[in-house]
Design an enzyme around this catalytic site. Structure first.
Site, PDB file in Angstrom:
ATOM      1  N   CYS A 195       0.820  -1.228   0.000  1.00 36.09           N
ATOM      2  CA  CYS A 195       0.000   0.000   0.000  1.00 36.09           C
ATOM      3  C   CYS A 195       0.845   1.266   0.000  1.00 36.09           C
ATOM      4  O   CYS A 195       0.360   2.343  -0.326  1.00 36.09           O
ATOM      5  CB  CYS A 195      -0.933   0.007   1.204  1.00 36.09           C
ATOM      6  SG  CYS A 195      -2.103  -1.350   1.177  1.00 36.09           S
TER       7      CYS A 195
ATOM      8  N   HIS B 225      -3.556   7.283   2.504  1.00 31.95           N
ATOM      9  CA  HIS B 225      -3.886   5.975   1.922  1.00 31.95           C
ATOM     10  C   HIS B 225      -5.310   5.620   2.338  1.00 31.95           C
ATOM     11  O   HIS B 225      -5.707   5.836   3.487  1.00 31.95           O
ATOM     12  CB  HIS B 225      -2.897   4.933   2.448  1.00 31.95           C
ATOM     13  CG  HIS B 225      -3.262   3.538   2.092  1.00 31.95           C
ATOM     14  ND1 HIS B 225      -3.546   3.157   0.801  1.00 31.95           N
ATOM     15  CD2 HIS B 225      -3.398   2.421   2.862  1.00 31.95           C
ATOM     16  CE1 HIS B 225      -3.852   1.865   0.794  1.00 31.95           C
ATOM     17  NE2 HIS B 225      -3.768   1.401   2.025  1.00 31.95           N
TER      18      HIS B 225
ATOM     19  N   ASN C 121      -9.996  -0.180  -0.821  1.00 33.47           N
ATOM     20  CA  ASN C 121      -8.539  -0.045  -0.783  1.00 33.47           C
ATOM     21  C   ASN C 121      -7.968  -0.584  -2.096  1.00 33.47           C
ATOM     22  O   ASN C 121      -7.972  -1.794  -2.332  1.00 33.47           O
ATOM     23  CB  ASN C 121      -8.008  -0.835   0.416  1.00 33.47           C
ATOM     24  CG  ASN C 121      -6.507  -0.728   0.601  1.00 33.47           C
ATOM     25  OD1 ASN C 121      -5.810  -0.215  -0.274  1.00 33.47           O
ATOM     26  ND2 ASN C 121      -6.015  -1.214   1.719  1.00 33.47           N
TER      27      ASN C 121
END
Ligand code: ACO
Length: 329
Positions: free
Chosen positions: A113, A255, A285
């Protein structure tokens, strides 16, 4: 000389997978998912013929168009991804071939990520050194290719998507990518979020397939705790190092894993929620895609003015995390 972002673009697949769709597949509910994560729906690249590089190609073509340049002007392509088309060649090389970037060199970077912040900082060094003039940085993940849609702990969290930027030498001093702090902690992180098989540790075999070892697994609670602390810490560190007060920040670009992690980071920074970029509700995500997708949306909505202070912060598998301070040029 600093590096500045001169173009942004995003690609999200058309197919929408809602929480209600997941209710039909798993023992979960729209209420549970929304209250624990803030996610309502995510996009899925259904076509098996279209891997991660397809999304990168769509982003790269738009970037060239927006910047009004030919592919031959690109010096370097970095693709941040943990779902490459294949082990090799890199998805960056495939992307290079899609757009015909004949003068570029290209490589993938895997920091899960945190891939985009790692890649953006790496790319900035090539501009600052004077080695390159135009670098393309793309964050892309086809998470649906490694999701176990029978595992409610992971299947609800992720989506597919990609976005990227072109960076070039900043036009004026004091603008562009002004600071970055990046971290890894494999000692405490590597056991909590992983995909075990497919590499040299567990090459693909009947056994790895039978044991579902080609899917993402995590200890969600542990990852959550570490993400909240690390993202808030690095955001605060970036603010202190650059003498930024909450009022100086135009946008926090975090994020997009979970709305609760995003809120905790914003609270620690003292930044008002109106200045916090969030689209986790519609995309979930998208791993390396989240931060550039946010940047592209802010740009599309013309919310970025010359001098806008942006703080990008991320956290992911490894563990990896980091923050970048950008003054928009
Ligand atoms: N639907 C319904 N119930 C569920 C689901 C689901 N999809 N998933 C878990 N549960 C259950 C659990 O089994 C548990 O039940 P129990 O109490 O009977 O054992 C209960 O809900 C609570 O589970 P927790 O794991 O404690 O729930 P939590 O509030 O921690 O939320 C979540 C789980 C959303 C995964 C959270 O921990 C999280 O977001 N972690 C971060 C993980 C992450 O984002 N990883 C992505 C990569 S890293 C990154 O991007 C930052």
């Amino acid at each position: 000389m600093k590096a500045a972002i001169t173009a942004t673009a995003k690609y999200l697949p058309d197919t929408v997978l809602t929480n209600h769709d997941l209710e039909q597949m798993l023992d979960t509910s729209d209420d549970w998912i929304k209250s624990r994560t803030g996610i309502s729906e995510r996009r899925i690249l259904r076509d098996p013929e279209k891997p991660t590089s397809y999304m990168c190609g769509e982003v790269a073509k738009q970037l060239l168009e927006k910047r009004h340049i030919d592919a031959g002007e690109i010096d370097l392509i970095i693709v941040a991804t943990m779902t490459p088309d294949m082990m090799f060649p890199s998805t960056a090389c495939v992307t290079q071939s899609i757009i015909g970037a004949v003068n570029a060199w290209a490589f993938d970077l895997n920091a899960a990520c945190s891939g985009f912040v790692y890649a953006l900082n790496t790319a900035a060094r090539f501009i600052e050194s004077g080695a390159h003039k135009k670098v393309m940085v793309i964050g892309a993940d086809k998470m649906s290719s490694i999701l176990d849609f029978t595992d409610r702990n992971t299947a609800i969290l992720f989506g597919d998507g990609a976005a990227g930027v072109i960076i070039e030498p900043a036009e004026e001093e004091g603008f562009g990518i002004l600071d970055a702090r990046l971290y890894s902690d494999g000692l405490n992180g590597k056991e909590h979020l992983y995909m075990l098989a497919g590499g040299s540790r567990y090459p693909a075999s009947h056994e790895t397939v039978d044991k579902k070892m080609h899917y993402i697994r995590q200890d969600g609670r542990q990852v959550f705790k570490s993400a909240v602390i690390s993202m808030a810490d690095v955001a605060e560190e970036i603010m202190k190092r650059n003498n930024l007060q909450a009022d100086d920040v135009a946008y926090l670009v975090p994020h997009q894993a979970n709305q609760r992690i995003i809120n905790a980071t914003a609270e620690r920074m003292g930044v008002d929620h109106s200045k916090v970029m969030s689209n986790v509700a519609k995309y979930g995500n998208t791993t390396a895609g989240t931060i550039p997708i946010c940047l592209a949306e802010l740009d599309e909505q013309q919310k970025l003015q010359k001098g806008s202070n942006l703080i990008l912060v991320s956290f992911g598998a490894g563990y990896t995390w980091g923050g970048i301070y950008v003054k928009w040029q």
